[in-house]
Design an enzyme around this catalytic site. Structure first.
Site, PDB file in Angstrom:
ATOM      1  N   SER A  38      24.552  19.586  25.417  1.00  0.00           N
ATOM      2  CA  SER A  38      25.064  20.944  25.219  1.00  0.00           C
ATOM      3  C   SER A  38      24.792  21.732  26.501  1.00  0.00           C
ATOM      4  O   SER A  38      24.037  21.283  27.364  1.00  0.00           O
ATOM      5  CB  SER A  38      24.307  21.566  24.038  1.00  0.00           C
ATOM      6  OG  SER A  38      24.313  22.971  24.085  1.00  0.00           O
ATOM      7  N   TYR A  41      17.326  24.164  18.749  1.00  0.00           N
ATOM      8  CA  TYR A  41      18.525  23.468  19.233  1.00  0.00           C
ATOM      9  C   TYR A  41      18.427  23.249  20.748  1.00  0.00           C
ATOM     10  O   TYR A  41      18.737  22.174  21.267  1.00  0.00           O
ATOM     11  CB  TYR A  41      19.752  24.318  18.875  1.00  0.00           C
ATOM     12  CG  TYR A  41      21.090  23.721  19.207  1.00  0.00           C
ATOM     13  CD1 TYR A  41      21.730  22.844  18.339  1.00  0.00           C
ATOM     14  CD2 TYR A  41      21.762  24.066  20.383  1.00  0.00           C
ATOM     15  CE1 TYR A  41      22.977  22.316  18.633  1.00  0.00           C
ATOM     16  CE2 TYR A  41      23.015  23.549  20.684  1.00  0.00           C
ATOM     17  CZ  TYR A  41      23.619  22.678  19.808  1.00  0.00           C
ATOM     18  OH  TYR A  41      24.860  22.163  20.103  1.00  0.00           O
TER      19      TYR A  41
HETATM   20  P1  NDP Z   1      30.507  20.206  13.239  1.00  0.00           P
HETATM   21  O1  NDP Z   1      29.566  21.041  12.449  1.00  0.00           O
HETATM   22  O2  NDP Z   1      31.945  20.583  13.278  1.00  0.00           O
HETATM   23  O3  NDP Z   1      30.401  18.674  12.769  1.00  0.00           O
HETATM   24  C1  NDP Z   1      29.150  18.061  12.709  1.00  0.00           C
HETATM   25  C2  NDP Z   1      29.290  16.653  12.205  1.00  0.00           C
HETATM   26  O4  NDP Z   1      27.971  16.068  12.207  1.00  0.00           O
HETATM   27  C3  NDP Z   1      29.802  16.582  10.783  1.00  0.00           C
HETATM   28  O5  NDP Z   1      30.655  15.461  10.648  1.00  0.00           O
HETATM   29  C4  NDP Z   1      28.522  16.380   9.969  1.00  0.00           C
HETATM   30  O6  NDP Z   1      28.691  15.659   8.780  1.00  0.00           O
HETATM   31  C5  NDP Z   1      27.706  15.536  10.924  1.00  0.00           C
HETATM   32  N1  NDP Z   1      26.287  15.571  10.611  1.00  0.00           N
HETATM   33  C6  NDP Z   1      25.437  16.619  10.606  1.00  0.00           C
HETATM   34  N2  NDP Z   1      24.205  16.226  10.236  1.00  0.00           N
HETATM   35  C7  NDP Z   1      24.288  14.890   9.995  1.00  0.00           C
HETATM   36  C8  NDP Z   1      23.373  13.920   9.567  1.00  0.00           C
HETATM   37  N3  NDP Z   1      22.089  14.219   9.332  1.00  0.00           N
HETATM   38  N4  NDP Z   1      23.792  12.643   9.401  1.00  0.00           N
HETATM   39  C9  NDP Z   1      25.077  12.314   9.643  1.00  0.00           C
HETATM   40  N5  NDP Z   1      25.998  13.205  10.058  1.00  0.00           N
HETATM   41  C10 NDP Z   1      25.615  14.464  10.225  1.00  0.00           C
HETATM   42  O7  NDP Z   1      29.891  20.179  14.701  1.00  0.00           O
HETATM   43  P2  NDP Z   1      30.581  19.990  16.133  1.00  0.00           P
HETATM   44  O8  NDP Z   1      31.691  19.037  16.039  1.00  0.00           O
HETATM   45  O9  NDP Z   1      30.796  21.328  16.711  1.00  0.00           O
HETATM   46  O10 NDP Z   1      29.359  19.354  16.943  1.00  0.00           O
HETATM   47  C11 NDP Z   1      29.262  17.968  17.210  1.00  0.00           C
HETATM   48  C12 NDP Z   1      28.185  17.744  18.266  1.00  0.00           C
HETATM   49  O11 NDP Z   1      28.533  18.456  19.446  1.00  0.00           O
HETATM   50  C13 NDP Z   1      26.803  18.255  17.853  1.00  0.00           C
HETATM   51  O12 NDP Z   1      25.809  17.395  18.366  1.00  0.00           O
HETATM   52  C14 NDP Z   1      26.730  19.604  18.542  1.00  0.00           C
HETATM   53  O13 NDP Z   1      25.410  20.009  18.760  1.00  0.00           O
HETATM   54  C15 NDP Z   1      27.463  19.291  19.827  1.00  0.00           C
HETATM   55  N6  NDP Z   1      27.962  20.452  20.529  1.00  0.00           N
HETATM   56  C16 NDP Z   1      28.881  21.283  19.953  1.00  0.00           C
HETATM   57  C17 NDP Z   1      29.349  22.362  20.671  1.00  0.00           C
HETATM   58  C18 NDP Z   1      30.381  23.284  20.122  1.00  0.00           C
HETATM   59  O14 NDP Z   1      30.672  24.291  20.796  1.00  0.00           O
HETATM   60  N7  NDP Z   1      30.968  23.031  18.951  1.00  0.00           N
HETATM   61  C19 NDP Z   1      28.858  22.674  22.033  1.00  0.00           C
HETATM   62  C20 NDP Z   1      27.892  21.742  22.512  1.00  0.00           C
HETATM   63  C21 NDP Z   1      27.472  20.671  21.789  1.00  0.00           C
HETATM   64  P3  NDP Z   1      29.244  16.355   7.428  1.00  0.00           P
HETATM   65  O15 NDP Z   1      30.720  16.524   7.670  1.00  0.00           O
HETATM   66  O16 NDP Z   1      28.930  15.379   6.366  1.00  0.00           O
HETATM   67  O17 NDP Z   1      28.501  17.672   7.315  1.00  0.00           O
END
Ligand code: NDP
Length: 255
Positions: free
Chosen positions: A146, A159
């Site tokens: 990130s 985070y």
């Molecule tokens: P979302 O909230 O849109 O999606 C998160 C995904 O992770 C979902 O599919 C969720 O599953 C899954 N998830 C969460 N916890 C668990 C767990 N314990 N076990 C398995 N799956 C899990 O997030 P983003 O797509 O925005 O983020 C994805 C990654 O990118 C993260 O690591 C985030 O920190 C990183 N990121 C995002 C940014 C942004 O601006 N969006 C910027 C920088 C980094 P479920 O659908 O079942 O809840």
């Protein structure tokens, strides 16, 4: 030149890929030729996302489990061993956000954020790398960092600590696994339009701040991370190891 980015015959496991960035990365890796394995915490949404990819003509399967649960992760890999599914590419993408000033943050919330965003990458990569090393054919690990891998931000202390940890865990993986022809790298996305940022996108002041602090003057989309992921998953990056590539529209460049 295109063979450099060809993922045919490879299997990619993307954690947290039922939606958001993980889904976009899984779709992009599948479009580059990989067979993909989707994951999330809910079996129904994982199955829906697998169906979408299969309908589009891609090779996809899914398994719902919590990536912070070491036993569940070990069970998944053991099942894939029995099914002949060999993970060549691992994307540690699953993550959560939780906003609270550090002075008000409960230890349990700190722990949950660290477990999901940092410890899970260790738990899953350990299973994947053991098998990559044993097979002797190398592999690719892509951790999702990130902007907070580099810069502190208020109200997201756990985070920020986790994503800073992702940068250094990536280097630790390279230090141990490069000799086995495993390339471990990270992607640091900027502000991307996903569910995770819904409250920020809907907050006019925050939306204006994102646009004014970024030289691209806009949010990014999940699709804009795909090129970097395909590069890091492909033979094109065979001597790139321990790096974090920021895909942020230039945000860090002007910090
Ligand atoms: P979302 O909230 O849109 O999606 C998160 C995904 O992770 C979902 O599919 C969720 O599953 C899954 N998830 C969460 N916890 C668990 C767990 N314990 N076990 C398995 N799956 C899990 O997030 P983003 O797509 O925005 O983020 C994805 C990654 O990118 C993260 O690591 C985030 O920190 C990183 N990121 C995002 C940014 C942004 O601006 N969006 C910027 C920088 C980094 P479920 O659908 O079942 O809840």
């Amino acid at each position: 030149m295109t063979h450099l980015f060809d993922l045919s015959g490879r299997t990619a496991f993307v954690t947290g890929s039922a939606r958001g960035i993980g889904y976009a990365l899984a779709e992009g890796l599948a479009a580059a030729g990989a067979s993909v394995v989707l994951n999330g915490t809910r079996a129904d949404t994982v199955a829906e996302s697998v169906s979408k990819l299969v309908s589009a003509g891609y090779q996809a399967q899914g398994r719902a489990f919590d990536v912070t649960d070491e036993a569940a992760v070990a069970d998944a890999f053991a099942q894939w061993d029995r099914d002949g599914v060999q993970i060549d590419i691992l994307v540690n993408n699953a993550g959560i956000q939780f906003r609270k000033p550090l002075v008000d943050l409960e230890l349990s919330d700190w722990q949950r954020v660290i477990d999901t965003n940092l410890t899970s990458a260790f738990i899953v990569a350990k299973q994947a790398a053991r098998r990559m090393i044993a097979r002797g054919k190398g592999g690719k690990i892509i951790n999702i960092g990130s902007l907070t891998s580099e810069a502190g931000r208020a109200t997201v202390g756990a985070y920020t600590a986790a994503k800073g940890g992702i940068k250094m865990l990536t280097r630790a993986m390279s230090a141990e696994w490069a000799v086995s022809n495993i390339q471990a790298n990270a992607i640091g996305p900027g502000y991307i339009l996903t569910d995770m940022n819904k409250p920020l996108i809907e907050n006019a002041a925050f939306d204006a701040w994102v646009k004014s602090s970024n030289p691209s003057q806009r949010w990014g989309t999940p699709d804009e991370l795909v090129g970097t992921a395909v590069y890091l998953a492909s033979p094109a990056s065979s001597y790139v190891n321990g790096q974090i590539i920021y895909v942020d529209g230039g945000w860090l460049a002007v910090l």
